[in-house]
Design an enzyme around this catalytic site. Sequence first.
Site, PDB file in Angstrom:
ATOM      1  N   SER A 193       0.855  -1.218  -0.028  1.00 50.51           N
ATOM      2  CA  SER A 193      -0.059   0.087  -0.020  1.00 50.51           C
ATOM      3  C   SER A 193       0.961   1.397  -0.146  1.00 50.51           C
ATOM      4  O   SER A 193       1.860   1.340  -0.707  1.00 50.51           O
ATOM      5  CB  SER A 193      -0.731  -0.031   1.306  1.00 50.51           C
ATOM      6  OG  SER A 193      -1.933   1.019   1.197  1.00 50.51           O
ATOM      7  N   HIS A 201      -7.331  -5.694  -1.257  1.00 48.97           N
ATOM      8  CA  HIS A 201      -6.148  -4.804  -1.017  1.00 48.97           C
ATOM      9  C   HIS A 201      -4.842  -5.629  -0.583  1.00 48.97           C
ATOM     10  O   HIS A 201      -4.554  -5.907   0.664  1.00 48.97           O
ATOM     11  CB  HIS A 201      -6.426  -3.783   0.094  1.00 48.97           C
ATOM     12  CG  HIS A 201      -5.401  -2.609   0.054  1.00 48.97           C
ATOM     13  ND1 HIS A 201      -4.870  -1.887  -1.086  1.00 48.97           N
ATOM     14  CD2 HIS A 201      -4.880  -2.084   0.971  1.00 48.97           C
ATOM     15  CE1 HIS A 201      -4.163  -0.935  -0.683  1.00 48.97           C
ATOM     16  NE2 HIS A 201      -4.030  -1.150   0.633  1.00 48.97           N
ATOM     17  N   ASP A 236      -8.798  -4.202  -6.368  1.00 48.31           N
ATOM     18  CA  ASP A 236      -8.531  -3.549  -5.128  1.00 48.31           C
ATOM     19  C   ASP A 236      -9.137  -2.444  -5.060  1.00 48.31           C
ATOM     20  O   ASP A 236      -9.177  -1.338  -5.643  1.00 48.31           O
ATOM     21  CB  ASP A 236      -6.909  -3.418  -5.207  1.00 48.31           C
ATOM     22  CG  ASP A 236      -6.262  -2.577  -4.013  1.00 48.31           C
ATOM     23  OD1 ASP A 236      -6.832  -1.944  -3.523  1.00 48.31           O
ATOM     24  OD2 ASP A 236      -5.254  -3.017  -3.596  1.00 48.31           O
TER      25      ASP A 236
END
Length: 521
Positions: free
Chosen positions: A242, A491, A461
Amino acid sequence: MPRKSRSISAPSAVLGPCLLAAALLLSACTSSPDSPSDTKDKGSSSSKGSGKGVADTSTVDWTRCKAPTANQGMGKAPGSKWECGTLEAPLDHSKPDGEKIEIALIRKPATAPDRRIGALLYNFGGPGGSGVSTLPQAADDYEDLNERYDLVSFDPRAVGETATVRCLDDKEMDRLSQEDDGPPTNAAEEAEDTAESREQIEACESRAGKLLPHVGTSDTARDMDLIREALGEKKLNYFGISYGTELGGVYAHLFPSKVGRTVFDAVVDPTEGQIDGGLAQAKGFQLALENYFKGIEKDPAEGSAKITSILEQAEASPLPTSGDRKLTRGLAETGIAAALYSEETWPYLTQGLQEVENAGSGSILLLLADAYSGRDPQTGRYNNMSQANAAIRCADTSERFGYADVKRQLPAYKKASPVFGESMVWGLMSCTDWPVDGERKHPEVSAKGAGPILVIGNTGDPATPVAGAKKMASALGAGVGVNITVDGEGHGTYGVNDCATETVDAYLLDGKVPQDGKVCK
């Protein structure tokens, strides 16, 4: 600091199913502590085979880890297999002999030291996530890597116990969440919102003012190179997830010759400013919501309309819960969005929506929101993730927006997401009136001369849409970014998709670089 009408999309750290389940009191994520031990390891161990053993870490005094602090998220101590320490770094990297801060570190030495490759540094996202508390929770997913790597993570600047930015106490955080009744709709509400925001910013200046100019991503990237050196590594082996991909990209740009085996998973698009980035996230969350409804065999349009109705209900009259707090619109949106981060947490969203519909209660959605916001369900203590997130983001971005900007973008955001767009657009104002100028519109990640970096995007995602991975791979440069696309939900892909996991393991463990453009089903 987040406004009352803050964006649900930030922070964008990995919010795994185990963490959500723990918040719902269904399971526990932290390991049970083993028998006490006061043994210290200053890196004097050696091994056969590779000859690398445990890295020379004489600048870090490794000791038995204590339980995570409130800033880190609380929980149990991770046990005797884990070691913690601190590393000194300049507060201002342009003044290396000036004031110092201490970077909080954690590691789990390689379990097969005779075949040890080196250390593998993790950042799990946010920005604002504590690596010291997250790595032990996630370590089971990296068991195969741990055979040959020391697993290492840290609390970045502003986060956890590294140069902590905490502007509000727990009661103030609770108060703000209970007052979050949706975006302002008239001039009087805008004035109230502005006054509240400025009050929070003044609290940040008062409690953390000297830190605020020095908590940006480029500052933390330079800290990472100090960590590399302290770990005795010629090159940095790195796993970023991320926001950790943005941090890794900035590191690769600043130190291309120091890039070792590196993986980016759930990749942030480095080419977008706040407006386009927010729009992409709005589309991503809407897509994830529609995929959720398809997964439970419900019409997405009908389901989205039902969600909108629940949000309007919570805005008009916050829903009761099993405790003394109520489910406001902002908390409902946060809880719903949190459950969309992983297909494994979809059942909790179903339970939460059924609870609202059948019992008129928002307890489950509140627990989901609390897990996302870093509020401990037992003590009511918050970690400092959301406050660190604001400080880091506002130190990074040079963009500042006003109400007129938000109103111009509102139609596009509502089109991108009929459910989340109206609230998410107000995230554009999260750095308005911030006392520190941001560094740039978007990060510089070009890394000519760096080794191959695996860049993995997932088609479903919500927080970091798949297009960002392709753009990151391109921005890193030819021969550096190796793009992999996973056809799936959620994610993050490692430990979720077998193809992606095997591809990453083959690279990190054996140096096998996959073909650029590889697709995993």
